[in-house]
Motif scaffolding. Structure first.
Motif, PDB file in Angstrom:
ATOM      1  N   ARG A 281      72.576  80.033  80.084  1.00  0.00           N
ATOM      2  CA  ARG A 281      71.438  79.180  79.717  1.00  0.00           C
ATOM      3  C   ARG A 281      70.323  79.244  80.756  1.00  0.00           C
ATOM      4  O   ARG A 281      70.564  79.252  81.964  1.00  0.00           O
TER       5      ARG A 281
ATOM      6  N   LYS B 165      65.839  77.338  75.613  1.00  0.00           N
ATOM      7  CA  LYS B 165      65.438  76.257  74.709  1.00  0.00           C
ATOM      8  C   LYS B 165      64.074  76.562  74.099  1.00  0.00           C
ATOM      9  O   LYS B 165      63.282  77.303  74.675  1.00  0.00           O
TER      10      LYS B 165
ATOM     11  N   PHE C 260      68.152  76.841  80.722  1.00  0.00           N
ATOM     12  CA  PHE C 260      67.733  75.444  80.897  1.00  0.00           C
ATOM     13  C   PHE C 260      68.148  75.010  82.294  1.00  0.00           C
ATOM     14  O   PHE C 260      69.253  74.562  82.530  1.00  0.00           O
TER      15      PHE C 260
ATOM     16  N   HIS D 245      58.573  78.266  74.641  1.00  0.00           N
ATOM     17  CA  HIS D 245      58.968  78.523  76.027  1.00  0.00           C
ATOM     18  C   HIS D 245      58.335  79.833  76.521  1.00  0.00           C
ATOM     19  O   HIS D 245      58.483  80.870  75.855  1.00  0.00           O
TER      20      HIS D 245
ATOM     21  N   ASP E 210      62.300  70.090  77.351  1.00  0.00           N
ATOM     22  CA  ASP E 210      63.621  69.667  76.899  1.00  0.00           C
ATOM     23  C   ASP E 210      63.627  69.062  75.501  1.00  0.00           C
ATOM     24  O   ASP E 210      63.758  67.847  75.366  1.00  0.00           O
TER      25      ASP E 210
END
Ligand code: BDP
Length: 714
Positions: free
Chosen positions: A337, A373, A339, A386, A378
Motif C-alpha cells: 500500500r 487510494k 497509503f 492521487h 484518505d
C-alpha cells in the motif's frame, strides 16, 4: 369499441401483473440475486430459451456452481419447473459439444465469456462458454443479470472479458470479529467456529462476488495482527478458501510486518536480514500447503503507526521485494500500500505518498503491485485523483477505493459511490499526454502492465442485509462492475442494480436512479463542499468536527485541512503554499494551480480563498459555501420525497428501512450544515445572507457533542 376497451383493459392488467411484486418477505439478504418471477412475456421467452440446463463438465466444481445457479434462478423467474423448454448449454472448450461450435472464444480471454444463441441441427441452443470454467461462471451470472432486468435481446451475442486482473475486496475484519470502519454488524468470518464449522453465508457471499467478477478477498484488516499468520489461523483461512474456490475467488491475507518478531520467531524484521527472509519463505510455504491457490499478501507498512521496513532504515522496495520473493515460487503476489503517513510531520500530508514512492519507480519486483487510494489524503467525499497514478510508469499500480462509508455517513446515509469512483477512473493524469486516464493506468493499457487491479474496502458484515442498508448493496455491486469494466457508466450500473434489486418497472427505476446519481454530491455539499476535506469528528469520524485543532499531530486536525481564518479558507497547495500541484503532470498542475480553472469541486483543496472573493455565480465565497450546505440538505429532502412516492412500489420491509434511514440522513445533514456554518461563521465573522436559516444551536453546543459509542472504530 367494447372489444377495444377490453383489449386495453387486458393490456393494463398485464402491465400491472408484469410489475407487481409478489408479497414475498424481502429483507435484503437476496441482494441483486433475487430471481423473482418475470413478466409473462419475458418469462415465456426465457423458458423457451433456457428451460433446461446442460453441461458436459459437471465434474468441475466451478461449472457445477454455474449450473446450480442457473437451476436455482430460472424456475423462479420463468415460473416453470426446471427441465422444460429450450436448452442452455454451458461449459468450456473441454466440452466436445462446445468445442464443435467454433465460438471464437478468443474474445473471452482468460476470464471472460461468450453468450450466444446458435442453431445446431435445426435446433436453437443458447450457449454460455468461457475458455476456463470461471469464465463460464461469469457468463452464467451475466446471463441472469440480463434476464432479471426484464427482456433479453432477440438474439444474444455477447462477449466480455474483464479489463482488470485482480478484482479484490479488502476486508478490514479483525480476528475478534469486529470490523474496522464496518457498519453492518460483525465480520462475516466467524473465526472462532472455523475451521470446523463453515457457514452457508460464505457460499452466498461467494455467489454475490462471482456475479460481479470479484476474484479475490483479503480476509483480514490491513492493521493486521501477527496471529493471523499462525497455524491455527491459517487453517481457518484455508477453510474459507475451500468454500470460495469454486467461485473463482482466491484468498489473500494482510501481513503484519513485525509478525516474525511478535511471534517470537525472529529477533528482527529487517527485510535484508537473511533469517527474516527465510522466515517469510517458510511461512509462505506453510500457507501454500494449506491454500494451494493463495493469492498473496497485502501490506500496510510504516503508516499510521504500523511497523515496516523503514523501522530498519530500509525502503518500501526492500520490504515488498523480500515478501515477493517468498511467494514468487508459488505464483503469489504482494500488494504494497502507498497509503503512508508517518510519524514525521510532513508539510502537507497530501504529498507524502508521492514523495516516498515516486523515487522507487522501476525498483519493485515483478510480482509486486502498489496499491494506491483514489485520492492523496484518505477516502474523503471528494478528492482529486492521487498524483501517483501519473507518476510511476514502471510500476503496476492498483486503485483502492472504500466501499464502506467511513467518511460518507456510515451505513445510514444514502450515497451511491459509483460517480465518485468513475470520476477518478476518468480523470486524466496526462502522464503520456491527453487521454492518460486513471482507468488506463490501472488496467495496464497505458504502460503495458499485465499485473493490474482494483480493490474495494468491503462494506460487508453479518447484518441480514449484508451491507447495513439496502442502498449500500449498490456500492458493493458498483465496485465489482467497475473493476470488471472501469468504463461502465454509474448511471447504467445504478439502473441494472435497481432493476434486479427492486423491480424492472421504469416508473421505479428512472427516478430511483436519478436519486442515486445525485446522492454523493449531496453528501459532499452538506459535509465538505467546494474541495474541503477531513472535517469529521475525531476517532470514530461520525459527524462534524471542523473546530478540532488540538490533536497531537498537525495532520490529524480538521483545522489543518481547512485553514480557515478571518480572511479566508482553504489549503494553498500552489507554489505559494505546499506546491502539491507540482506532483501532477504539467497540464493538470496548471489547471489546478489557477483559481479560475480549478473548478469549484477542488477550489478549496488547492487554494486559500478570501471569504469575500466573488465566485462565478456572482456570490462571495462565504455565500457560495452557505448555499452549498443548503443545497445538500435540500437534496436529501428531495430524496425523501422521491422515496415516499416510490416506496409503495416495493415490499414494505425494505421500503420502511430505507425511509427511516433517510430520516437519519436528513437529521445528520442538518447537523453537518448547522455545525459547519456555526463554526465557519464564527471564524469568518461573516453573517448569514438574509433569508438563510440560522443554525439551530450555538457553536458551543455542537462542539460539546460526544459519541463514545459510534460504530466502526477500533
Ligand atoms: C483510514 C481509516 C483507518 C484505516 C486507514 C487505512 O480511518 O481506520 O486503517 O484508513 O486505510 O481512513 O489504513
Amino acid at each position: 369499441m367494447r372489444l377495444k376497451l377490453m383489449a386495453r383493459w387486458a393490456a393494463a392488467v398485464a402491465m400491472l401483473l408484469a410489475f407487481a411484486q409478489p408479497a414475498l418477505a424481502e429483507d435484503g439478504y437476496g441482494l441483486w440475486l433475487r430471481y423473482r418471477p418475470l413478466a409473462a412475456g419475458p418469462a415465456a421467452d426465457l423458458a423457451t430459451r433456457a428451460g433446461s440446463i446442460e453441461t458436459e463438465e459437471a465434474a468441475d466444481p466451478t461449472i457445477a456452481a454455474a449450473v446450480a445457479e442457473l437451476r436455482r434462478a430460472l424456475p423462479g423467474m420463468t415460473g416453470r419447473p426446471a427441465g422444460q423448454g429450450g436448452t442452455l448449454l454451458i461449459g468450456t472448450p473441454a466440452s466436445p459439444r462446445i468445442a464443435a461450435l467454433g465460438l471464437l472464444l478468443a474474445r473471452a480471454g482468460d476470464d471472460g465469456f461468450v453468450i450466444r444463441d446458435v442453431t445446431v441441427g435445426g435446433r436453437r441452443l443458447l450457449v454460455i462458454a468461457g475458455n476456463r470454467p470461471v469464465g463460464a461462471l461469469y457468463g452464467a451470472f451475466h446471463f441472469l443479470r440480463l434476464a432479471q432486468q426484464g427482456a433479453l435481446p432477440a438474439r444474444l451475442d455477447v462477449a466480455e472479458r474483464p479489463r482488470v486482473k485482480l478484482r479484490l475486496l479488502n476486508h478490514w475484519d479483525n480476528l475478534d470479529r469486529t470490523v474496522e470502519r464496518g457498519y453492518s454488524g460483525q465480520s462475516i468470518w466467524a473465526w472462532w467456529k472455523l475451521p470446523i464449522a463453515s457457514d452457508p453465508r460464505y457460499v452466498d457471499y461467494a455467489r454475490a462476488n462471482a456475479s460481479l467478477g470479484i476474484n479475490g478477498a483479503v480476509l483480514n484488516n490491513v492493521n493486521a495482527k501477527p496471529d493471523s499468520l499462525t497455524p491455527d489461523w491459517i487453517a481457518k483461512a484455508a477453510k474459507v478458501a475451500d468454500v470460495l474456490r469454486p467461485y473463482g475467488i482466491r484468498v489473500y491475507l494482510s501481513a503484519r510486518w513485525s509478525a516474525p518478531v511478535e511471534l517470537k520467531q525472529a529477533k528482527t524484521a529487517d527485510p535484508l536480514d537473511p533469517a527474516v527472509a527465510a522466515w517469510w519463505r517458510a511461512k509462505a510455504d506453510e500457507i501454500y500447503r494449506a491454500i494451494p491457490d493463495f493469492g498473496g499478501f497485502l501490506v500496510k507498512a510504516n503508516s499510521e503507526g504500523q511497523p515496516g521496513p523503514q523501522d530498519y532504515k530500509r525502503t518500501h522496495v526492500d520490504g515488498a521485494n523480500m515478501l515477493a520473493a517468498a511467494v514468487k515460487p508459488h505464483g503469489g503476489i504482494v500488494m504494497w500500500r502507498a497509503f503512508v503517513y508517518s510519524d514525521v510531520d510532513p508539510d502537507d500530508r497530501a504529498k507524502q505518498a508521492y514523495d516516498e514512492f515516486k523515487p522507487l519507480d522501476s525498483r519493485f519486483a515483478d510480482n509486486v503491485i502498489v496499491q494506491v487510494k483514489n485520492g492523496p489524503i484518505d477516502f474523503q467525499p471528494r478528492e482529486p485523483f492521487h498524483p501517483l497514478f501519473g507518476a510511476m510508469p514502471k510500476t503496476p499500480l492498483m486503485l483502492e477505493v472504500q466501499i464502506t462509508k467511513e467518511y460518507l455517513g456510515f451505513a445510514t446515509h444514502l450515497a451511491y459511490l459509483a460517480p465518485m469512483w468513475s470520476e477518478v477512473l476518468a480523470a486524466d493524469t496526462y502522464a503520456k499526454g491527453r487521454g492518460s486516464t486513471v482507468a488506463k493506468v490501472i488496467d495496464g493499457s497505458l504502460e503495458g502492465h499485465r499485473l493490474t487491479g482494483m480493490a474495494g474496502v468491503a462494506n460487508i458484515g453479518s447484518d441480514r442485509n449484508w451491507s447495513g442498508s439496502i442502498f449500500d448493496q449498490a456500492n458493493w455491486y458498483a465496485f465489482g462492475r467497475l473493476a470488471w469494466n472501469p468504463d461502465l457508466t454509474p448511471q447504467a450500473i445504478a439502473g441494472e442494480w435497481a432493476r434486479q434489486t427492486f423491480t424492472p418497472d421504469p416508473a421505479f427505476v428512472t427516478p430511483v436512479t436519478a436519486m442515486m446519481m445525485g446522492s454523493r454530491q449531496a453528501v459532499v455539499d452538506y459535509m465538505t463542499p467546494m474541495g474541503l476535506a477531513h472535517l469529521m469528528a475525531t476517532g470514530h469520524h461520525y459527524g462534524p468536527g471542523p473546530w478540532v485543532g488540538d490533536l497531537a499531530r498537525p495532520e490529524w486536525n480538521p483545522t489543518y485541512y481547512h485553514r480557515a481564518d478571518k480572511d479566508g479558507i482553504g489549503f494553498d497547495r500552489t507554489r505559494t503554499g505546499s506546491n502539491a500541484v507540482a506532483q501532477y503532470a504539467a497540464p493538470v498542475a496548471k489547471r489546478f494551480a489557477d483559481k479560475r480553472t480549478v473548478g469549484d469541486d477542488f477550489l478549496l483543496w488547492f487554494h486559500h480563498v478570501g471569504w469575500d472573493e466573488r465566485q462565478p455565480s456572482g456570490r462571495t465565497l462565504w455565500e457560495e459555501l452557505v448555499s452549498r450546505y443548503d443545497r445538500g440538505v435540500a437534496t436529501v429532502e428531495g430524496m425523501q420525497r422521491t422515496w415516499a412516492s416510490l416506496a409503495p412500489m416495493i415490499d414494505g420491509e425494505r421500503a420502511a428501512q430505507i425511509a427511516s434511514f433517510l430520516v437519519i440522513q436528513k437529521e445528520e445533514a442538518i447537523w453537518w450544515r448547522d455545525a459547519s456554518l456555526a463554526y465557519f461563521g464564527s471564524v469568518s465573522g461573516r453573517k448569514l445572507p438574509t433569508g438563510v436559516r440560522p443554525p439551530a444551536h450555538d457553536l458551543q453546543t455542537y462542539e460539546a457533542i460526544r459519541h463514545p459509542y459510534a460504530p466502526g472504530h477500533h
